[in-house]
Motif scaffolding. Structure first.
Motif, PDB file in Angstrom:
ATOM      1  N   VAL A  46       0.843  -1.195   0.000  1.00 52.76           N
ATOM      2  CA  VAL A  46       0.000   0.000   0.000  1.00 52.76           C
ATOM      3  C   VAL A  46       0.878   1.244   0.000  1.00 52.76           C
ATOM      4  O   VAL A  46       1.716   1.426   0.890  1.00 52.76           O
ATOM      5  CB  VAL A  46      -0.942   0.004   1.219  1.00 52.76           C
ATOM      6  N   ALA A  47       0.683   2.091  -1.012  1.00 52.91           N
ATOM      7  CA  ALA A  47       1.454   3.337  -1.090  1.00 52.91           C
ATOM      8  C   ALA A  47       0.741   4.468  -0.364  1.00 52.91           C
ATOM      9  O   ALA A  47       1.355   5.224   0.394  1.00 52.91           O
ATOM     10  CB  ALA A  47       1.696   3.717  -2.548  1.00 52.91           C
ATOM     11  N   GLU A  48      -0.551   4.606  -0.602  1.00 56.30           N
ATOM     12  CA  GLU A  48      -1.322   5.669   0.046  1.00 56.30           C
ATOM     13  C   GLU A  48      -2.808   5.389  -0.169  1.00 56.30           C
ATOM     14  O   GLU A  48      -3.187   4.482  -0.918  1.00 56.30           O
ATOM     15  CB  GLU A  48      -0.964   7.035  -0.553  1.00 56.30           C
ATOM     16  N   SER A  49      -3.635   6.160   0.480  1.00 57.47           N
ATOM     17  CA  SER A  49      -5.086   6.051   0.271  1.00 57.47           C
ATOM     18  C   SER A  49      -5.664   7.457   0.281  1.00 57.47           C
ATOM     19  O   SER A  49      -5.130   8.357   0.945  1.00 57.47           O
ATOM     20  CB  SER A  49      -5.733   5.188   1.363  1.00 57.47           C
ATOM     21  N   LEU A  50      -6.751   7.660  -0.475  1.00 60.03           N
ATOM     22  CA  LEU A  50      -7.361   8.987  -0.542  1.00 60.03           C
ATOM     23  C   LEU A  50      -8.852   8.852  -0.842  1.00 60.03           C
ATOM     24  O   LEU A  50      -9.272   7.889  -1.511  1.00 60.03           O
ATOM     25  CB  LEU A  50      -6.685   9.868  -1.589  1.00 60.03           C
TER      26      LEU A  50
ATOM     27  N   VAL B  28      -3.753  10.876 -10.021  1.00 61.47           N
ATOM     28  CA  VAL B  28      -3.148  11.112  -8.706  1.00 61.47           C
ATOM     29  C   VAL B  28      -1.908  11.955  -8.943  1.00 61.47           C
ATOM     30  O   VAL B  28      -0.901  11.466  -9.456  1.00 61.47           O
ATOM     31  CB  VAL B  28      -2.795   9.789  -8.012  1.00 61.47           C
ATOM     32  N   ARG B  29      -2.050  13.216  -8.601  1.00 59.64           N
ATOM     33  CA  ARG B  29      -1.006  14.197  -8.914  1.00 59.64           C
ATOM     34  C   ARG B  29      -0.699  14.167 -10.417  1.00 59.64           C
ATOM     35  O   ARG B  29      -1.585  14.421 -11.210  1.00 59.64           O
ATOM     36  CB  ARG B  29       0.233  13.965  -8.038  1.00 59.64           C
TER      37      ARG B  29
ATOM     38  N   VAL C 150      -7.396   3.106  -2.720  1.00 59.78           N
ATOM     39  CA  VAL C 150      -6.153   2.642  -2.083  1.00 59.78           C
ATOM     40  C   VAL C 150      -5.143   2.413  -3.200  1.00 59.78           C
ATOM     41  O   VAL C 150      -5.354   1.569  -4.077  1.00 59.78           O
ATOM     42  CB  VAL C 150      -6.389   1.342  -1.290  1.00 59.78           C
ATOM     43  N   ILE C 151      -4.070   3.177  -3.179  1.00 58.03           N
ATOM     44  CA  ILE C 151      -3.048   3.056  -4.218  1.00 58.03           C
ATOM     45  C   ILE C 151      -2.073   1.960  -3.801  1.00 58.03           C
ATOM     46  O   ILE C 151      -1.390   2.079  -2.774  1.00 58.03           O
ATOM     47  CB  ILE C 151      -2.284   4.380  -4.430  1.00 58.03           C
TER      48      ILE C 151
ATOM     49  N   GLU D 219       1.042  -0.923  -5.063  1.00 59.37           N
ATOM     50  CA  GLU D 219       2.169  -0.994  -5.987  1.00 59.37           C
ATOM     51  C   GLU D 219       2.734  -2.398  -5.996  1.00 59.37           C
ATOM     52  O   GLU D 219       2.930  -3.007  -4.932  1.00 59.37           O
ATOM     53  CB  GLU D 219       3.256  -0.002  -5.575  1.00 59.37           C
TER      54      GLU D 219
ATOM     55  N   ARG E 107       1.568   0.903 -10.435  1.00 60.15           N
ATOM     56  CA  ARG E 107       0.665   1.347  -9.380  1.00 60.15           C
ATOM     57  C   ARG E 107      -0.767   1.274  -9.888  1.00 60.15           C
ATOM     58  O   ARG E 107      -1.048   1.580 -11.049  1.00 60.15           O
ATOM     59  CB  ARG E 107       0.997   2.775  -8.944  1.00 60.15           C
TER      60      ARG E 107
ATOM     61  N   GLN F   5      -5.717  -0.969  10.542  1.00 60.83           N
ATOM     62  CA  GLN F   5      -4.399  -1.552  10.271  1.00 60.83           C
ATOM     63  C   GLN F   5      -4.042  -2.478  11.422  1.00 60.83           C
ATOM     64  O   GLN F   5      -4.166  -2.101  12.586  1.00 60.83           O
ATOM     65  CB  GLN F   5      -3.361  -0.433  10.136  1.00 60.83           C
TER      66      GLN F   5
END
Length: 687
Positions: free
Chosen positions: A567-571, A590-591, A618-619, A621, A626, A637
């Protein structure tokens, strides 16, 4: 199978110990043999020979005691060869090392047979013939390059005697020396102040002779003068000793007398097959005796780890008693409760117990590295390359299950480094490099992962050649692709730049399999390379597969688990942020990146359909890509205990296992690599 001797306790326990010790002895012997350099003058060779001799001698003695006569016979042949080398009767040859390595393989195969792990007894006739061929090689002091043992002549004087030698011991000593060779010119004045002198001719050194004499008289009154080496004589067939002392000169007098009285002929090893040259025999033995990858089913655990486990269990028992007392107090109201403190203790002890149990499964990665010296030895001889293998971080610990699964990928990487990476000595010298190439394996722990690097100082990857191969295969590659993107091409199925397909490599399936196997373990693999300087392959795997740090998400009311390492990030996203592109499906910006979107609700339809789009992205990888996974919400978590789906149900694509949550429900663990590949399948191929 062998008959089990009786009368010395549990025979199965002794056999298990014997097989364990045999495995250790053979591993140590192989390690010593692989560091010997027959073509170089190396100090300390006698110490190495003695160490190998002791290990082989232990195997022979225990094997004979337990009825493994085939192992005892083969070990005896090894001893004969080692005896020549340690007595410096001839220099070490490459053929000696090869013969002893093959004999070790054969002993392993015989041990597996006796353990009942293989059905067929290995054919060791070629190995025995090779050992005999090496035994017959010319020795130091031989005239006209004749072969056979060298007999040495000595003049011996024992005296002046402080006291008369026991007549029986003196007779035993002279008779024993006569059996080993010949005794002449005997002059006996066996009384205080007198002396005993004689000439003796035997196979062996002055040190061996002195060790025998020391059993009867003190060494300070023993004088041994060499009388010159005689011409070599033809070796007589070597019998298998009736016990493990038969070939040793260090014999207890009582045992010697007993053996002499018995003087029973020992069973002889079957005669060697017809004469054959060492090279011919080596050709026959080009492949080592097949040894099955035996699983012992157990591991050795240090006393410290066991003691820690016992202490933690004791703490749990105390905590359980505290909680029971607290419950009873609550029922009758006779005492204050302290359930909160008890629960906190239980939580702490459970966590410590979990760590202690996991630590028991952790083994140093040297268990994997130790397999490669032999592999590199075989490959370097086969390819005509000079290779030095170096290790680093051998004490780094890894879960036992991972050690077994990572061996094959690392073996392929090491084979690739020697076969493709390193140049021949001539090429390296022409390039200004040392003639000996280096392959290095280094392991280190980084957070919850173990990173293993397999590097070489060879020619490095050829970018233009890889791009040309990609063009021939119709694989589009951006003109401004970075080196890292180009190197990823070697992981594609069927991609190989080798000019010839050999039995070692060239079919383009190895690196693809390496990446798949590593990813199946939840790890990753990357390449860095510089032309002319070499290549480094970096493998990263989790410390353990039993318990993983995870993010739990909810989709349609069901809970799913994502390995946190992926998991890289979530938004949080709105429906209008998802755009559908032709041939690429839903995408999310994403950006500066447009990521493919995978709706888990479509992949795992919930029992009750919910409104799609929007929610949490949920990003994740994997494999250098990705992907945005759309879920309903993030649950939390936590650490989860991985349960195998294959063992309890069947393999399900997209799922790597299951776990039991705190409320008793079962949650599925998502296979992130599979999900990423699922998205990649709908995209045009790109590096």
């Amino acid at each position: 199978m062998t008959q089990t001797p009786t009368g010395f306790g549990d025979p199965n326990a002794y056999r298990a110990i014997f097989f364990d010790e045999t495995q250790e002895h053979l591993a140590n012997v192989e390690a010593i043999l692989l560091r010997l350099r027959p073509d170089e003058a190396s100090p300390g060779l006698q110490g190495d020979f003695n160490a190998i001799f002791r290990a082989v001698h232990s195997i022979k003695g225990s094997a004979a005691m337990l009825g493994c006569d085939d192992m005892a016979g083969l070990a005896h042949l090894q001893e004969n060869l080692l005896d020549l080398l340690r007595k410096d009767e001839r220099p070490l040859e490459a053929g000696d090392v090869e013969a002893l390595l093959r004999a070790g393989d054969a002993l392993q195969a015989q041990a597996l047979r006796h353990r009942g792990m293989t059905d067929r007894a290995p054919d060791t006739s070629a190995v025995e013939a090779l050992l005999r061929d090496q035994l017959a090689r010319p020795r130091i002091g031989a005239q006209g390059a004749q072969s056979g043992p060298v007999r040495r002549a000595f003049s011996v004087t024992l005296g002046p005697l402080v006291a008369a030698i026991d007549a029986g011991d003196l007779e035993m000593m002279l008779a024993g020396l006569g059996e080993m060779g010949s005794v002449a010119d005997t002059r006996i004045d066996n009384q205080p102040g007198g002396s005993v002198a004689f000439s003796v001719e035997l196979e062996g050194t002055a040190a061996d002779l002195e060790s025998v004499l020391a059993l009867v008289v003190p060494t300070d009154i023993t004088t041994i003068e060499p009388a010159g080496a005689s011409a070599p004589v033809k070796a007589a067939p070597q019998p298998v000793p009736s016990d493990d002392l038969g070939d040793e000169l260090f014999v207890d007098p009582a045992v010697f007398k007993q053996r002499r009285a018995a003087s029973e002929p020992a069973p002889a090893i079957a005669p060697a097959p017809g004469p054959a040259s060492a090279p011919a025999l080596l050709a026959d033995l080009h492949e080592p005796v097949s040894v099955a990858a035996a699983e012992t089913g157990y591991i050795r655990v240090s006393i410290e780890k066991i003691d820690l486990l016992v202490n933690l269990v004791g703490e749990l028992v105390i905590t359980e008693a505290m909680l029971a007392r607290s419950a009873a107090s609550q029922e009758d109201g006779t005492a204050p409760t302290f359930s909160d403190a008890g629960l906190a203790d239980l939580s702490r002890h459970t966590r410590n117990l979990q760590e202690a149990v996991l630590a028991i499964r952790m083994l140093p990665i040297s268990n994997v590295f130790s397999r490669f010296p032999r592999l590199v030895h075989e490959l370097s001889a086969r390819l005509g390359k000079r290779v030095e293998l170096k290790f680093g971080g051998e004490s780094t610990e890894l879960d036992r299950g991972l050690i077994e699964k990572i061996s094959d990928p690392l073996t392929h990487l090491v084979r690739n480094a020697v076969d493709h990476g390193l140049e021949t000595a001539e090429t390296r010298i022409a390039c200004g490099k040392p003639p000996v190439g280096t392959v290095r394996l280094h392991a280190t722990q980084r957070g919850g992962s173990v990173v293993i690097e397999v590097s070489d100082d060879g020619r490095g990857l050829d970018r233009e050649r890889i791009l040309a191969k990609a063009a021939r295969m119709g694989i589009p590659v951006a003109a401004d692709a970075t080196d890292a993107q180009v190197w990823q091409l070697v992981f594609l199925p069927g991609f190989s730049t080798a000019e010839q397909v050999t039995d070692l490599s060239g079919r383009g399936v190895g690196m693809d399999v390496v990446r798949r196997n590593i990813q199946a373990l939840g790890g990753s693999v990357d390449i860095s390379s510089a032309a002319g300087w070499g290549t480094t392959v970096t493998v990263s795997v989790p410390l353990t597969l039993a318990i993983v740090e995870a993010m739990t998400v909810s989709v349609g009311g069901a809970t799913y688990v994502l390995p946190l390492a992926s998991v890289a990030e979530s938004l949080r996203i709105e429906a209008q942020q998802i755009h559908r592109l032709p041939h690429e499906g839903d995408t999310l910006r994403v950006r500066d990146d447009w990521l493919p979107v995978l709706h888990l609700a479509r992949l795992f339809p919930p029992a009750q359909a919910a409104a799609e789009a929007g929610g949490i992205a949920v990003i994740v990888e994997a494999e250098g890509r990705r992907v945005a996974l759309v879920v309903d919400e993030l649950v939390g978590q936590q650490q989860v205990v991985v349960k195998s789906l294959e063992a309890n149900y069947r393999r399900v694509p997209g799922l790597s296992g299951a776990t039991v949550m705190g409320d008793g429900s079962v949650a599925l663990i998502l296979d992130v690599s599979h999900l990423v590949r699922l998205c990649a399948a709908r995209e045009p191929a790109s590096p």
